[in-house]
Design a protein around this motif. Structure first.
Motif, PDB file in Angstrom:
ATOM      1  N   MET A  28       0.837  -1.188   0.000  1.00 10.40           N
ATOM      2  CA  MET A  28       0.000   0.000   0.000  1.00 10.40           C
ATOM      3  C   MET A  28       0.877   1.245   0.000  1.00 10.40           C
ATOM      4  N   LYS A  29       0.354   2.249  -0.513  1.00 17.33           N
ATOM      5  CA  LYS A  29       1.113   3.480  -0.493  1.00 17.33           C
ATOM      6  C   LYS A  29       0.216   4.627  -0.095  1.00 17.33           C
ATOM      7  N   LYS A  30       0.840   5.636   0.441  1.00 18.45           N
ATOM      8  CA  LYS A  30       0.056   6.806   0.745  1.00 18.45           C
ATOM      9  C   LYS A  30       0.812   8.045   0.359  1.00 18.45           C
ATOM     10  N   ILE A  31       0.098   9.069   0.192  1.00 14.34           N
ATOM     11  CA  ILE A  31       0.689  10.283  -0.331  1.00 14.34           C
ATOM     12  C   ILE A  31       0.161  11.469   0.459  1.00 14.34           C
ATOM     13  N   ASN A  32       1.035  12.364   0.779  1.00 12.73           N
ATOM     14  CA  ASN A  32       0.581  13.654   1.263  1.00 12.73           C
ATOM     15  C   ASN A  32       0.588  14.579   0.074  1.00 12.73           C
TER      16      ASN A  32
END
Lengths: 302, 195
Positions: B1-5
């Motif tokens: 999974m990845k997340k981004i600001n």
């Protein structure tokens, strides 16, 4: 996943007002874009933003050789987004889906629904993110012009906000110098040459600068002023954000260095001078065209 | 999974000002089912994925909007040799595998058929996109949709994945961990409040 508050920015003393609306999560909007696709995705934003910054900088080319002149007003700019700025050609990213080049992929201004590519043999699906379905990008800026020293005046744009949660400081500072040409040449109209430079910062996320050199002319008949100009624009926009991989917990900075695509700009406009009150409007023809209008109070300008 | 600001995209919206906007978001995550294979010759092992793991992955995305679709972007088979040290070492030079997925009605669908892999590296990742069978992928997508929409049939708590195959040469010993790694894309419809 961290939530981001959408901070709406508009008019504060004629420029940005900041306030938070509902917390919304749009972090994944461009999560697939970390390379060339990201540059293409954001390029129209750089073009529109830069085009707005370089609009409404003058509405009269008449500068006295000596004597006090001042104009204080509000300039509004509107970049009308053409359909060509809403789509791009992109290539699928990552290892999972076969590399495929795809036309009509939404840019940041494009339709909100993503573009899907489905492999008919396997049923795998790759999705390019959608845009924000935006047709216009408006901006409002306060502007002060003061002169004249030997046919030269100074224009200032300045605005800013205090630290905003999740964003940081937001600021705009711009300056410009104009010098009268018609003081040297016997022309039937007023003319000047000007250089303007502006810098806009949006926390650590965006740092944009824009410059324009313009040859300006104006002609006044009673209360009406017709004006125009030919300009050459330059600029840059740096966009950065953090990308966090939840699988390994590592955060990396994703950065786009964009060069606005506008170069030559043709301005044509008109204004009404009602005593000290000036109302003007213009159209700027460029790769990213804009409409601009302004209202202000001035003394000493022809 | 990845997340981004990521906030800058919002700027465009903000500068555009007024009105609420619907946006479609496409977060993604990967999950895998693992089979430890230690056999001489033919084998058949389960590489099931817990339904709860998928549910947790979707929950971790923490997107507020309504889920409108679920897609499979790709599938890898990760192979690590000699992953079970208490078993004899791997002697197989290769393996021919077929991967099945079991539907909610217990019908098996082929994901990959007779895939030949050389076991010449300690670890390797095999992209299955050239070998996938559409009915199997469609079935997987259907199962994932049911999980995302909270419509999993009563009593079903696994996505059934089965790997069966044979070693090359025949009757050699395979000692390998096989992960069927799936990349899932979730489509959300969300509303962004404007001025």
């Amino acid at each position: 996943m961290q939530k981001i508050k959408i901070v709406s920015l508009f008019c504060l003393f004629g420029w940005f007002v900041s306030f938070s609306s509902n917390a919304q999560n749009v972090e994944e909007l461009v999560s697939k874009y970390t390379s060339e696709n990201g540059q293409k995705y954001m390029q129209p934003f750089a073009d529109a933003f830069s085009a707005n910054l370089n609009s409404g900088l003058f509405h009269n080319a008449g500068i006295n050789k000596l004597g006090f002149q001042i104009y204080l007003g509000i300039e509004t700019q509107l970049a009308v987004i053409p359909s060509s700025q809403k789509f791009m050609t992109a290539t699928t990213e990552g290892d999972y889906f076969p590399s495929t080049r795809v036309e009509n992929v939404p840019t940041v201004f494009g339709p909100s629904e993503g573009k899907r590519i489905e492999d008919p043999n396997t049923g795998l699906v790759y999705v390019f993110p959608g845009g924000l379905d935006i047709n216009y990008v408006p901006m409002i800026t306060p502007q002060l012009t003061v002169g004249s020293v030997y046919g030269t005046d100074l224009t200032i744009r300045f605005a800013g906000t205090k630290k905003i949660e999740d964003v940081g400081d937001i600021s705009l500072f711009g300056w410009g110098l104009r010098h009268s040409i018609d003081q040297y040449l016997p022309l039937p109209f007023s003319s000047a040459i000007g250089f303007y430079n502006q810098r806009f910062k949006f926390g650590d996320y965006l740092d944009a600068s824009s410059s324009i050199i313009s040859l300006q002319g104006s002609f006044s008949i009673q209360v009406i002023t017709l004006y125009g100009g030919l300009g050459y624009e330059m600029g840059s926009m740096k966009i950065s954000y953090e990308y966090e991989n939840l699988e390994n917990g590592q955060t990396e900075e994703i950065r786009f260095d964009l060069t606005p695509g506008n170069t030559i700009r043709l301005t044509t406009g008109f204004g009404f001078n009602l005593g000290p009150v000036n109302l003007h409007a213009e159209y700027n023809l460029a790769k990213q065209s804009t409409i601009s209008a302004g209202l202000g109070i001035g003394f000493g300008y022809k | 999974m990845k997340k981004i600001n990521f906030i800058i995209v919002i700027t465009a919206l903000l500068l555009a000002g007024c009105g609420d906007k619907d946006v479609f978001l496409y977060p993604s995550f990967t999950e895998s089912g693992t089979a430890f294979v230690y056999h001489e010759g033919e084998f058949a092992e389960s590489a099931d994925i817990d339904v709860r793991e998928i549910q947790d992955a979707i929950r971790d995305l923490e997107t507020d909007g309504e889920i409108t679709d679920v897609m499979v972007e790709g599938i890898f088979l990760d192979v690590a040799l000699n992953a079970t040290p208490e078993q004899p070492a791997n002697t197989a030079a290769g393996v021919v595998s077929t991967i099945y997925i079991t539907g909610w009605d217990n019908t098996e669908y082929i994901l990959v058929e007779n895939l030949e892999i050389n076991l010449n590296a300690a670890t390797q990742s095999v992209n299955l996109n050239q070998h996938l069978k559409k009915p199997g992928v469609d079935q997987l997508r259907s199962i994932l949709k049911a999980i995302a929409y909270n419509s999993v049939p009563q009593g079903k708590n696994q996505i059934g994945i089965r790997i069966e195959g044979n070693t090359i040469p025949n009757s050699t010993f395979i000692n390998a961990k096989m992960d069927v790694r799936i990349k899932v894309v979730i489509e959300y419809k969300d509303e962004v409040k404007g001025l």
